[in-house]
Design a protein around this motif. Structure first.
Motif, PDB file in Angstrom:
ATOM      1  N   GLU A  54     -56.460  13.643  -4.547  1.00 42.94           N
ATOM      2  CA  GLU A  54     -57.100  14.850  -4.025  1.00 42.94           C
ATOM      3  C   GLU A  54     -56.214  15.536  -2.994  1.00 42.94           C
ATOM      4  OE1 GLU A  54     -61.064  15.826  -1.505  1.00 42.94           O
ATOM      5  OE2 GLU A  54     -61.294  14.419  -3.170  1.00 42.94           O
ATOM      6  N   ASP A  55     -55.574  14.741  -2.113  1.00 49.83           N
ATOM      7  CA  ASP A  55     -54.686  15.329  -1.095  1.00 49.83           C
ATOM      8  C   ASP A  55     -53.461  15.954  -1.756  1.00 49.83           C
ATOM      9  OD1 ASP A  55     -56.406  14.544   0.877  1.00 49.83           O
ATOM     10  OD2 ASP A  55     -55.257  12.757   1.441  1.00 49.83           O
ATOM     11  N   ARG A 114     -58.737   4.835  -2.334  1.00 48.96           N
ATOM     12  CA  ARG A 114     -57.496   5.346  -1.736  1.00 48.96           C
ATOM     13  C   ARG A 114     -56.709   6.171  -2.750  1.00 48.96           C
ATOM     14  NH1 ARG A 114     -57.103   0.044   0.499  1.00 48.96           N
ATOM     15  NH2 ARG A 114     -55.626  -0.456  -1.167  1.00 48.96           N
ATOM     16  N   GLY A 173     -54.052  19.341  -3.372  1.00 47.87           N
ATOM     17  CA  GLY A 173     -54.302  20.417  -2.421  1.00 47.87           C
ATOM     18  C   GLY A 173     -55.776  20.761  -2.290  1.00 47.87           C
ATOM     19  N   SER A 194     -58.379   9.498  -3.182  1.00 48.20           N
ATOM     20  CA  SER A 194     -58.120  10.311  -1.999  1.00 48.20           C
ATOM     21  C   SER A 194     -56.692  10.852  -2.020  1.00 48.20           C
ATOM     22  CB  SER A 194     -58.369   9.471  -0.737  1.00 48.20           C
ATOM     23  OG  SER A 194     -58.089  10.211   0.409  1.00 48.20           O
ATOM     24  N   ALA A 195     -55.742  10.010  -2.439  1.00 47.36           N
ATOM     25  CA  ALA A 195     -54.347  10.449  -2.486  1.00 47.36           C
ATOM     26  C   ALA A 195     -54.177  11.528  -3.554  1.00 47.36           C
ATOM     27  CB  ALA A 195     -53.436   9.251  -2.796  1.00 47.36           C
TER      28      ALA A 195
END
Length: 84
Positions: free
Chosen positions: A79-80, A73, A83, A76-77
């Protein structure tokens, strides 16, 4: 008149050897000691022992899985947020 007889010291080593031999022979003739008590029967069942061993391993696996999920998680956070 009575004559007092002195013990002879010539036979002293032979008497001492005989005395020691008899002592060792009698020391070997001791009766057999009584049998000791039987050890108590094991109280724990196999399932109880298995659970005692398995529980910490299951807890470690759950902790490892939770840490892996948290790392996923977080990755993923990141990476988000970047951008990408």
């Amino acid at each position: 008149m009575s004559r007092i007889v002195q013990p002879s010291t010539r036979n002293a080593p032979a008497c001492a050897t005989l005395l020691l031999g008899c002592t060792f022979a009698l020391a070997g003739c001791r009766p057999e000691p009584p049998p000791t008590e039987r050890p108590p029967e094991p109280q724990a069942q196999a399932a109880v022992l298995q659970d005692a061993i398995q529980a910490p391993q299951d807890k470690a696996r759950a902790t490892q899985a939770a840490a892996a999920d948290a790392a996923e998680r977080q990755a993923s956070a990141i990476e988000d947020a970047s951008g990408g």
